[in-house]
Write an enzyme that holds these catalytic residues in place. Structure first.
Site, mmCIF file in Angstrom:
data_model
loop_
_atom_site.group_PDB
_atom_site.id
_atom_site.type_symbol
_atom_site.label_atom_id
_atom_site.label_comp_id
_atom_site.label_asym_id
_atom_site.label_seq_id
_atom_site.Cartn_x
_atom_site.Cartn_y
_atom_site.Cartn_z
ATOM 1 C CD GLU A 122 4.701 9.417 -4.561
ATOM 2 O OE1 GLU A 122 4.193 9.211 -5.676
ATOM 3 O OE2 GLU A 122 4.455 8.736 -3.558
ATOM 4 C CG ASP A 123 3.142 13.694 -5.680
ATOM 5 O OD1 ASP A 123 4.059 13.093 -6.264
ATOM 6 O OD2 ASP A 123 2.005 13.219 -5.535
#
Length: 728
Positions: A122-123
């Site tokens: 996600e990051d």
């Protein structure tokens, strides 16, 4: 970067709740941060930053291979390097803290590996393919399950669609939700630097969605702390009041719970039962609820006693000793060992009274039950591995035979949730319906005649049971039997009921708009709403609360007008028609006979007679209530018997669930048996049930059983019985 990542300092008032519940220090995130900043350790050496994780993991899984954790940490640390939380701490402290939470609950290695990596896709630039290549498909699936959908792609629908995606993933692997719950707990602990309005928004989603999911998965350790954190944010004044009550009680000169705990230890020691007796303080929300219920609190209200033993049988031994040697409050006894809750929870609950009137609640369970009560599905280890692999041993695991516990990896509530979410037409409907569904704080189990079970929310009706069992095929449901008795679809079910659903065979069977008033579950409501939305209004009216077609009453009246006898015989008392004089032979010269309207005897019923004025003998079935009354009054019976002529008239009551074309189908079934309809009436429908009364002329009384069977076989008809004719 995760939108929930913020300050590592929990809201000040909340820390005491966690401290009272766990006798362990909170992990020092700053120390973890410094260890993370030093970079990864030498190859094959366990990094200092995951030392606490490894220690907690080994406490539950002494033989666990820590190499996957080492490699996962190295990848996560290098990927998140340079990313900081709003507090200024290195971002890696967040996945480390989440992983430690799960390790302390007893999660197995695969879950912990995925937890360390849960924000990388996600990051950071890490891809799911890379995760699969380095850690395998299971870890890739778990990481994907908790990865949020991008707002740039989904806009306002990103949050509900993320939860939909996560729930679908949880349906295949419950460990997805375990990681999400631990992730939310750490983010709630570190919510302090966010704006108050954002804190409130996150707390409300936690309250409405995450806490109910933690309850359903049995992860009480996470659920109770989440409740306290939400309580502090959304209800600060009540929280402060509760904290004041706890402080006041802590300063009291004596502790009645300690005194009772020692008494219990003595009782069990003298009985030769090995047990651990602990005082379990209530967490903030629990104490707040008790104070609202009981008013002024006393010392024993601030906690409960927890008795831990080794075997199931010891639980009942403890119960017997407490009830023998102390004063039990019988109304407080509950056996969740014999009948476990739907979320794996097992314990005996009881209470004993002190001489001063204070009541002490006592929980009795085995050590394994306690582990499952605290950690829920997390305590199952890898629920998908063969029994020889990382499976927890001991009593209470994946046992019990009801439908909710037979497969803890796919509990019934989750299956139902996944079923209806597919039918939710848009994210808003899904999101609002999900919150409403999860707001049900209790479930019941009802049994099917085939031995299966259905798990339903408290307050569910037969409509809900139909859609839970048959999905959209439940549109054809025409009624139910509850515990063997006929019941309307609006009947509210209770825990332990047996429900048999009656399904129509007519393609015209269809749900009613009135069913929405009785539908309690999202699956039922969404299915009914979709059907109503795709059918024109006339069809909806035809399937209304009455359940009959719009012209059914008019059709009934037409049949009645066409088939009714002359006015002088409308209130038929069975005068003999031509050729019927010899149906009954009376053992009395010159006496005529007439068949009693109260019991409508027909051959081959056993019959008896009583003389009445006018030289007539009234013929009754011997089991008729009138026979007993007349015998009691001293009336003499007259011998009667059936003659050779078998033609007869009979009145039948057909009880049915309303549906279109029912009257036409019934009259057709009667005609096919070669029976003449003398008169017919249809009572006004009530609660989707319709009563049809037919006076019929049979050419041969022997055909009556076949006629009644034919009428019962008409879809929607659930009973046909003989009765008195109209007007008698």
């Amino acid at each position: 970067m995760s939108a929930d990542a913020t300050n590592p300092a929990a809201p000040g008032p909340v820390a005491p709740a966690a401290a009272r519940r766990r006798a362990r220090p909170r992990i020092d995130l700053r120390r973890l941060g410094r260890a993370a900043l030093l970079g990864p350790a030498a190859r094959d050496r366990l990094p200092d930053a995951i030392g606490h994780v490894a220690e907690a993991h080994r406490a539950h899984h002494p033989d666990a291979d820590l190499e996957p954790l080492r490699r996962a940490y190295v990848l996560a640390e290098s990927s998140h390097r340079g990313q900081m939380r709003k507090s200024g701490e290195p971002y890696i402290t967040h996945p480390l803290a989440v992983t430690l939470i799960l390790a302390e609950l007893g999660a197995e290695t695969t879950t912990l590996t995925a937890s360390l990596l849960h924000d990388t896709v996600e990051d950071t630039d890490v891809t799911l393919d890379q995760v699969r290549e380095q850690f395998g498909e299971e870890v890739r699936y778990l990481v994907d399950g908790v990865t949020k959908l991008e707002k740039v792609d989904y806009g306002a629908a990103a949050e509900p669609e993320t939860f939909r995606k996560m729930l679908v993933a949880t349906g295949n692997d419950v460990r997805v939700m375990s990681i999400k719950l631990a992730d939310r707990l750490h983010n709630m602990r570190t919510l302090g630097v966010m704006r108050p309005e954002k804190q409130a928004r996150i707390a409300k989603v936690t309250r409405d969605v995450l806490i109910p999911l933690a309850e359903r998965l049995g992860v009480q350790a996470l659920k109770t702390e989440l409740e306290d954190l939400v309580f502090a944010i959304l209800h600060p004044e009540e929280y402060e009041h509760t904290r004041g009550l706890i402080a006041e009680n802590a300063s009291a000169p004596s502790d009645p719970l300690t005194e009772v705990a020692e008494q219990v230890r003595v009782v069990l020691r003298e009985a030769g039962i090995t047990a651990e007796v602990l005082i379990r303080p209530r967490h903030f929300v629990s104490l707040h609820r008790v104070s609202r219920k009981r008013g002024r609190l006393r010392g024993c209200d601030f906690g409960r006693l927890l008795v831990l033993v080794n075997e199931d049988a010891d639980c009942y031994g403890v119960l017997g000793e407490l009830h023998t040697c102390m004063t039990p409050v019988v109304s407080e006894f509950k056996d969740f060992i014999a009948v476990p809750k739907f979320n794996l929870y097992q314990s005996l609950h009881t209470a004993v009274a002190r001489e001063d009137g204070q009541v002490v609640e006592v929980l009795i369970r085995t050590h394994q039950m306690h582990k499952v009560a605290e950690a829920g599905v997390v305590a199952l280890g890898n629920p998908y591995a063969p029994p020889s692999e990382e499976q927890p041993s001991g009593d209470g695991e994946q046992s019990a035979g009801d439908g909710e516990r037979a497969d803890p990896t796919r509990p019934g509530w989750l299956s139902r949730l996944l079923d209806w979410q597919q039918a939710a037409p848009d994210p808003d409907t899904f999101w609002s319906t999900l919150r409403e569904d999860l707001a049900q704080d209790r479930e019941i189990t009802v049994f099917r005649p085939d031995g299966g079970t259905l798990g339903l929310p408290d307050g569910a009706t037969c409509v809900d049971a139909a859609y839970a069992q048959y999905g959209e095929d439940a549109h054809a449901c025409i009624g139910a039997r509850v515990n063997g008795r006929l019941a309307t679809l609006s009947t509210v079910l209770r825990d332990g009921d047996t429900v048999q659903l009656l399904m129509g065979q007519d393609p015209a069977s269809e749900p009613s708009a009135a069913w929405l008033e009785h539908a309690h579950t999202p699956a039922a409501r969404i299915a009914i709403q979709r059907w109503l939305a795709t059918h024109p209004a006339p069809a909806q009216t035809a399937a209304g609360a009455s359940g009959d077609a719009p012209g059914a009453q008019a059709a009934a009246e037409a049949v009645e007008r066409a088939a009714a006898p002359a006015p002088d015989t409308a209130a038929d008392t069975r005068p003999a028609r031509p050729g019927r004089a010899s149906v009954v032979v009376v053992d009395r010269p010159t006496a005529g006979a007439r068949l009693a309207g109260c019991c409508t005897p027909v051959p081959p019923d056993e019959i008896t007679g009583f003389a009445v004025r006018g030289g007539m003998v009234t013929v009754h079935r011997v089991e008729c209530a009138a026979v007993a009354r007349m015998n009691g009054a001293g009336r003499a019976e007259v011998d009667v018997r059936w003659g050779d002529t078998t033609e007869c008239r009979v009145t039948l009551l057909a009880e049915s669930f309303g549906r279109p074309h029912l009257l036409a189908d019934l009259t057709e079934a009667i005609a096919l048996e070669g029976v003449e309809i003398v008169s017919a009436t249809v009572a006004p429908p009530t609660q989707q049930r319709v009563r049809h009364t037919y006076t019929l002329q049979l050419p041969d009384a022997a055909g009556l059983p076949a006629l009644m069977r034919a009428m019962r076989n008409v879809p929607g008809v659930y009973d046909v019985s003989r009765t008195q004719p109209p007007g008698v």
